[in-house]
Design a protein around this motif. Structure first.
Motif, PDB file in Angstrom:
ATOM      1  N   SER A 169       0.896  -1.253  -0.029  1.00 40.52           N
ATOM      2  CA  SER A 169       0.162   0.006  -0.052  1.00 40.52           C
ATOM      3  C   SER A 169       0.932   1.089   0.137  1.00 40.52           C
ATOM      4  O   SER A 169       1.887   1.134   0.773  1.00 40.52           O
ATOM      5  CB  SER A 169      -0.905   0.139   1.194  1.00 40.52           C
ATOM      6  OG  SER A 169      -1.823  -1.155   1.300  1.00 40.52           O
ATOM      7  N   LYS A 170       0.338   2.328  -0.823  1.00 40.72           N
ATOM      8  CA  LYS A 170       0.967   3.569  -0.998  1.00 40.72           C
ATOM      9  C   LYS A 170      -0.080   4.708  -0.352  1.00 40.72           C
ATOM     10  O   LYS A 170      -1.210   4.511  -0.659  1.00 40.72           O
ATOM     11  CB  LYS A 170       1.439   4.124  -2.209  1.00 40.72           C
ATOM     12  CG  LYS A 170       2.603   2.907  -2.766  1.00 40.72           C
ATOM     13  CD  LYS A 170       3.151   3.486  -4.073  1.00 40.72           C
ATOM     14  CE  LYS A 170       4.337   2.794  -4.562  1.00 40.72           C
ATOM     15  NZ  LYS A 170       4.883   3.042  -5.899  1.00 40.72           N
ATOM     16  N   GLN A 183      -4.446   9.981   0.669  1.00 40.37           N
ATOM     17  CA  GLN A 183      -4.582   9.213  -0.297  1.00 40.37           C
ATOM     18  C   GLN A 183      -4.103   7.689  -0.530  1.00 40.37           C
ATOM     19  O   GLN A 183      -2.979   7.694   0.033  1.00 40.37           O
ATOM     20  CB  GLN A 183      -4.427   9.682  -1.786  1.00 40.37           C
ATOM     21  CG  GLN A 183      -4.850  11.184  -2.100  1.00 40.37           C
ATOM     22  CD  GLN A 183      -6.365  11.109  -2.823  1.00 40.37           C
ATOM     23  OE1 GLN A 183      -6.516  10.144  -3.399  1.00 40.37           O
ATOM     24  NE2 GLN A 183      -7.188  11.934  -2.668  1.00 40.37           N
ATOM     25  N   GLU A 222      -3.341   3.801  -2.398  1.00 39.35           N
ATOM     26  CA  GLU A 222      -3.389   2.754  -3.424  1.00 39.35           C
ATOM     27  C   GLU A 222      -2.923   1.742  -2.869  1.00 39.35           C
ATOM     28  O   GLU A 222      -1.708   1.354  -2.091  1.00 39.35           O
ATOM     29  CB  GLU A 222      -2.450   3.108  -4.608  1.00 39.35           C
ATOM     30  CG  GLU A 222      -2.812   4.459  -5.493  1.00 39.35           C
ATOM     31  CD  GLU A 222      -1.815   4.928  -6.504  1.00 39.35           C
ATOM     32  OE1 GLU A 222      -1.056   4.098  -6.564  1.00 39.35           O
ATOM     33  OE2 GLU A 222      -1.927   6.100  -6.940  1.00 39.35           O
ATOM     34  N   SER A 223      -3.797   0.330  -2.885  1.00 38.57           N
ATOM     35  CA  SER A 223      -3.498  -0.922  -2.287  1.00 38.57           C
ATOM     36  C   SER A 223      -3.452  -1.913  -3.555  1.00 38.57           C
ATOM     37  O   SER A 223      -4.306  -1.941  -4.420  1.00 38.57           O
ATOM     38  CB  SER A 223      -4.307  -1.243  -1.368  1.00 38.57           C
ATOM     39  OG  SER A 223      -3.999  -0.465  -0.048  1.00 38.57           O
ATOM     40  N   GLN A 229     -12.475   4.838  -4.254  1.00 39.81           N
ATOM     41  CA  GLN A 229     -13.110   5.468  -5.521  1.00 39.81           C
ATOM     42  C   GLN A 229     -12.799   4.811  -7.038  1.00 39.81           C
ATOM     43  O   GLN A 229     -13.591   4.929  -7.696  1.00 39.81           O
ATOM     44  CB  GLN A 229     -12.004   6.787  -5.530  1.00 39.81           C
ATOM     45  CG  GLN A 229     -12.210   7.725  -4.560  1.00 39.81           C
ATOM     46  CD  GLN A 229     -11.119   8.791  -4.662  1.00 39.81           C
ATOM     47  OE1 GLN A 229      -9.956   8.710  -5.094  1.00 39.81           O
ATOM     48  NE2 GLN A 229     -11.573   9.979  -4.090  1.00 39.81           N
ATOM     49  N   ASP A 230     -11.745   3.633  -6.725  1.00 32.08           N
ATOM     50  CA  ASP A 230     -11.975   2.800  -7.992  1.00 32.08           C
ATOM     51  C   ASP A 230     -11.165   1.601  -7.578  1.00 32.08           C
ATOM     52  O   ASP A 230     -10.410   1.429  -6.523  1.00 32.08           O
ATOM     53  CB  ASP A 230     -10.827   3.585  -8.901  1.00 32.08           C
ATOM     54  CG  ASP A 230     -10.905   2.908 -10.343  1.00 32.08           C
ATOM     55  OD1 ASP A 230     -11.826   2.191 -10.584  1.00 32.08           O
ATOM     56  OD2 ASP A 230      -9.993   2.871 -11.261  1.00 32.08           O
ATOM     57  N   LYS A 284      -7.156  -4.847  -6.287  1.00 32.38           N
ATOM     58  CA  LYS A 284      -6.430  -3.418  -6.486  1.00 32.38           C
ATOM     59  C   LYS A 284      -7.722  -2.500  -6.084  1.00 32.38           C
ATOM     60  O   LYS A 284      -8.490  -2.472  -6.606  1.00 32.38           O
ATOM     61  CB  LYS A 284      -6.203  -2.991  -7.764  1.00 32.38           C
ATOM     62  CG  LYS A 284      -4.686  -3.861  -8.195  1.00 32.38           C
ATOM     63  CD  LYS A 284      -4.145  -3.257  -9.529  1.00 32.38           C
ATOM     64  CE  LYS A 284      -2.984  -4.076 -10.031  1.00 32.38           C
ATOM     65  NZ  LYS A 284      -2.468  -3.749 -11.353  1.00 32.38           N
ATOM     66  N   TYR A 285      -7.267  -1.527  -5.347  1.00 30.04           N
ATOM     67  CA  TYR A 285      -8.184  -0.194  -5.178  1.00 30.04           C
ATOM     68  C   TYR A 285      -7.406   1.145  -4.759  1.00 30.04           C
ATOM     69  O   TYR A 285      -6.176   1.107  -4.416  1.00 30.04           O
ATOM     70  CB  TYR A 285      -9.235  -0.479  -3.851  1.00 30.04           C
ATOM     71  CG  TYR A 285      -8.647  -0.695  -2.580  1.00 30.04           C
ATOM     72  CD1 TYR A 285      -8.230   0.414  -1.609  1.00 30.04           C
ATOM     73  CD2 TYR A 285      -8.240  -2.006  -1.893  1.00 30.04           C
ATOM     74  CE1 TYR A 285      -7.809   0.311  -0.627  1.00 30.04           C
ATOM     75  CE2 TYR A 285      -7.839  -1.974  -0.707  1.00 30.04           C
ATOM     76  CZ  TYR A 285      -7.681  -1.064  -0.124  1.00 30.04           C
ATOM     77  OH  TYR A 285      -6.884  -1.173   1.124  1.00 30.04           O
ATOM     78  N   GLU A 286      -7.978   2.086  -5.194  1.00 28.15           N
ATOM     79  CA  GLU A 286      -7.600   3.611  -5.050  1.00 28.15           C
ATOM     80  C   GLU A 286      -8.528   4.404  -4.088  1.00 28.15           C
ATOM     81  O   GLU A 286      -9.849   3.895  -4.405  1.00 28.15           O
ATOM     82  CB  GLU A 286      -7.371   4.295  -6.231  1.00 28.15           C
ATOM     83  CG  GLU A 286      -6.242   3.704  -7.010  1.00 28.15           C
ATOM     84  CD  GLU A 286      -6.027   4.450  -8.050  1.00 28.15           C
ATOM     85  OE1 GLU A 286      -6.620   5.466  -8.502  1.00 28.15           O
ATOM     86  OE2 GLU A 286      -5.187   4.047  -9.154  1.00 28.15           O
TER      87      GLU A 286
END
Length: 619
Positions: free
Chosen positions: A421-422, A432, A434-435, A475-476, A493-495
Motif C-alpha cells: 500500500s502507498k 490518498q 493505493e493498495s 474511488q476505483d 486493487k483499489y484507490e
C-alpha cells in the motif's frame, strides 16, 4: 425454525450431532430423563425403532428437552406417537397428545429436491415440575444406517438411566464402537436372534463448554444391509464400495452428440491435467447444483443423460457426469464418498459404515491425484477447499474400493497473502491510498466469492466496510481471479481516500491503526504466510519517536513474525511478516485466543514529534 429444520434433516439424512460441553460444578438442571430405545431388525432389512422416555421437567427452560420431531420420507414411516403430561405429586393427567395432534411440515428449499417431511410437537406446561411420558415408533425401510446412540441428549439435563436394546437376526450381523461408555453391556442369543443391551446410569450434567471428545456414545453399523432391492455387506470398506458401484452401474452413458462435443473440446490439449481443466470448466459454466434426496436417489445417481437434459444435478449426478466426460477423453477417474463440511470431524476408519454425506471425484495421475469438487462453480480444477480437505474418503473402483485421504493444503503455496500500500498524507490528516492485495491458495477463495456473487456496488461497499484502515472511501477498484495450475489466486486493487488517517495533539502526530488483522477465515487450514508493506509519504518531515529505525520480533506457540518501521526523509516504510502454523487439533476457542494474541502483539503504530507548531496544521 432454522435449528428445527436442521435437526430434522440430520435425522432423515442419517447424520447426527450434539452440542456438548465441559461439565461445570453445580450446573443447573432443567429436566431429568429416563429413556429406553429398542431397535428391532427384520429379515426384510427394515428396522423398527421404539423410543420410550420419562421426562421430569423442572422449569420452562426444560420444555425444549421434551420437544418431539419425527421425520418421514419414502424410506421412513412414522408409526406411533403418544404423549402424556402428568402432575408428579397427585398423578393427575394434565395433557395427552397423539399422532393426529402433531404439526406437519415439508422440508423444502429452492436449491433442494426432497421428499422429506416431518411432524413435530412442542410442549407447554401450566406449572412445574411436570412428568412427561413419550412413546414414538418409526419404521425404517432400510438398515443402511443406524443412528448413533447418545445417552445425553441435551445440555442441563440429568440422565438417570438410558438403555439401548438391539434385536437382530444373528446371521445379519451388527458392528459397533463404544466411546466413553461406563455402564453395562449384555449379549444373548435365542432362536437365531441376538439381543444386545447397553445401560448407562447417573450421567453427568453437560453444559455448553463440555468437551465433545468425552461425550458417551455408541456407534452402530450393519453387516448385511439393503436399500430397496440393492443388497450389500459392510464387513470392510471394499464391501460398502462394491455396493455403491453396483448402485450406479450403467448410469454413465452419454449421448453421441455430447461425446463428439467432449472430443472437440479437448482435441488440442497437451496433457491430462489440461483435459481435466477444460472439461471441469465446461461443467462449471454449463451445469448447476441442485440437491436431490428422493428415496434411493439419496444414494443412487441420476444418469449422465438426465444431467445433460436437465442442465443440473446433485453432487452424485454432477460427479458421475464429470466422470463420464473424462472417460470419453480417455482419462480414468473414481467416484468418491466423503463426509463434507467445514470443521467436520474425520470418519471412524475402523468402523466400515455409511459415514458420508457428499461425493467428489478422484483423478489418478503419475504423481498426486487431481481432486474435483463437481458442485462448485468457483474452485479451480484440483482444488477442494476446506469443505472436504484433510479427511478420509472412500474411493469407488470397478473392483470395489479403498480408503484414501484428501489434501491438507498445509504449506505456504496454499496459504499466502501479500499486500503493498502507498499512502500520501495531507496536513489535515487525510490520505490518498493505493493498495494491491495478492492472495494464493485458501485465502484467494474469498475474492472468488466476492467476484462471483456481488455486483459492483456491493463489491465497493465490501471493500469500504472491511478495510483495515477505518474511514476508507474506495474511488476505483478491480478484482482479478486466476490460478496457478490447481492453486487459486486473486488480486484486488483499489484507490481511494482515508479520512483522518492520523490523530494529532499539540506536539505529536499518531497514525491510526492500519495493519490488517489476522482472521479465523485466513487460518481455515491453520497455516498462513503473510507479508504486508506500506509506503507512507508525510506532508512534511517529522521526527519519528524512538528513532528512524524500529524492529519488533513477535513469537509464540505456532507462530513467529517481524514488524519493522523505518523513515527516510518524509517517507515511512512499514513491513510486517508473519508465519503461522497451528496445531491441527487446536480447538476453536483456543484458536480464537491465539489469533487475538497474535493481533495484539502486532498492534503498534508509529508516532511523530512536531518539530515546530508553525509547520503543521493537523486537527
Amino acid at each position: 425454525m432454522l435449528n428445527l429444520l436442521f435437526g430434522i434433516l440430520l435425522s432423515i439424512e442419517l447424520f447426527g450431532f450434539q452440542d456438548t460441553a465441559k461439565v461445570q460444578k453445580e450446573a443447573p438442571v432443567h429436566s431429568h430423563l429416563e429413556q429406553k430405545i429398542t431397535y428391532r431388525l427384520h429379515q426384510d432389512y427394515s428396522l423398527s425403532v421404539v423410543d420410550e422416555k420419562s421426562l421430569t421437567i423442572l422449569s420452562a427452560e426444560g420444555l425444549k428437552h421434551g420437544m418431539v420431531v419425527l421425520g418421514f420420507n419414502k424410506l421412513q414411516d412414522i408409526k406411533d406417537f403418544q404423549l402424556e403430561m402428568i402432575e408428579p405429586l397427585g398423578g393427575k393427567t394434565i395433557k395427552k397428545a397423539r399422532l393426529k395432534d402433531m404439526t406437519e411440515r415439508a422440508v423444502s428449499s429452492s436449491d433442494f429436491l426432497l421428499d422429506d417431511r416431518y411432524k413435530y410437537f412442542e410442549l407447554s406446561a401450566p406449572r412445574y415440575p411436570v412428568l412427561v411420558k413419550i412413546r414414538t415408533e418409526i419404521l425404517k425401510k432400510s438398515n443402511f444406517y443406524y443412528p448413533e446412540w447418545m445417552p445425553v441428549k441435551s445440555n442441563y439435563q440429568k440422565v438417570k438411566e438410558s438403555t439401548l436394546i438391539f434385536h437382530y437376526p444373528t446371521e445379519m450381523g451388527l458392528k459397533f464402537k463404544e466411546l466413553n461408555l461406563t455402564g453395562t453391556k449384555e449379549t444373548k442369543e435365542e432362536g437365531g436372534i441376538t439381543t444386545m443391551i447397553w445401560i448407562e446410569k447417573d450421567l453427568e450434567v453437560q453444559t455448553p463448554s463440555f468437551d465433545l471428545e468425552m461425550d458417551p456414545k455408541l456407534l452402530l453399523a450393519p453387516v448385511k444391509f439393503a436399500v430397496n432391492e440393492f443388497q450389500g455387506e459392510m464387513n470392510d470398506w471394499a464391501g460398502l464400495a462394491s455396493w455403491q458401484n453396483k448402485l450406479n452401474e450403467g448410469r454413465g452413458e452419454l449421448p453421441e452428440s455430447v461425446k463428439n462435443q467432449i472430443l472437440s473440446l479437448v482435441k488440442d490439449a497437451n496433457s491430462p491435467f489440461e483435459k481435466v481443466a477444460i472439461l471441469y470448466d465446461y461443467l462449471q459454466r454449463n451445469y448447476r447444483y441442485v440437491s436431490i434426496q428422493l428415496g434411493i436417489g439419496g444414494w443412487q445417481t441420476m444418469t449422465a443423460k438426465e444431467v445433460v437434459d436437465n442442465k443440473f444435478g446433485d453432487c452424485k449426478a454432477l460427479t458421475n457426469f464429470m466422470k463420464s466426460m473424462l472417460e470419453v477423453a480417455g482419462i480414468p477417474s473414481f467416484y468418491t464418498l466423503v463426509n463434507a463440511g467445514i470443521g467436520e470431524e474425520d470418519i471412524e476408519i475402523d468402523l466400515p459404515s455409511n459415514q458420508f454425506n457428499h461425493v467428489i471425484l478422484k483423478v489418478p495421475t503419475d504423481k498426486d491425484p487431481i481432486w474435483l469438487e463437481c458442485t462448485s462453480n468457483l474452485n479451480p480444477p484440483g482444488y477442494l477447499g476446506n469443505f472436504t480437505s484433510n479427511r478420509h474418503v472412500l474411493v469407488i473402483t470397478p473392483d470395489g474400493g479403498y480408503l484414501s485421504k484428501t489434501p491438507t493444503y498445509l504449506d505456504s503455496e496454499w496459504n499466502k497473502i501479500s499486500s503493498h500500500s502507498k499512502l500520501s498524507l495531507d496536513t489535515q490528516g487525510a490520505a490518498q491510498i493505493e493498495s494491491i492485495w495478492e492472495n494464493q491458495g485458501n485465502p484467494a477463495m474469498l475474492a472468488r466469492e466476492i467476484s462471483a456473487r456481488m455486483d459492483d456496488r456491493e463489491k465497493r461497499d465490501y471493500l469500504n466496510q472491511n478495510s483495515a484502515v477505518a474511514g476508507l472511501i474506495v474511488q476505483d477498484f478491480s478484482i482479478k481471479i486466476d490460478r496457478k495450475d490447481s492453486i487459486p489466486t486473486s488480486e484486488i486493487k483499489y484507490e481511494g481516500v482515508v479520512q483522518r488517517f492520523t490523530q494529532s495533539t499539540a506536539k505529536r502526530v499518531i497514525f491510526r491503526p492500519f495493519l490488517a488483522r489476522i482472521t479465523a477465515s485466513q487460518l481455515s487450514s491453520n497455516f498462513l504466510e503473510r507479508e504486508d508493506s506500506y509506503e507512507i509519504l508525510l506532508p512534511v518531515d517529522l521526527e519519528m519517536e524512538g528513532g528512524n529505525q524500529r524492529e519488533i520480533k513477535v513469537s509464540g506457540t505456532g507462530y513467529e513474525g517481524l514488524l519493522t518501521f523505518s523513515k527516510s526523509g518524509k517517507t515511512v516504510h512499514v513491513l510486517r511478516k508473519v508465519s503461522i502454523h497451528l496445531d491441527p487439533d487446536l480447538k476453536s476457542d483456543q484458536k480464537s485466543i491465539l489469533i487475538k494474541e497474535i493481533n495484539t502483539k502486532f498492534d503498534h503504530t508509529p508516532a511523530f514529534v512536531k518539530t515546530t507548531l508553525s509547520t503543521l496544521h493537523y486537527e
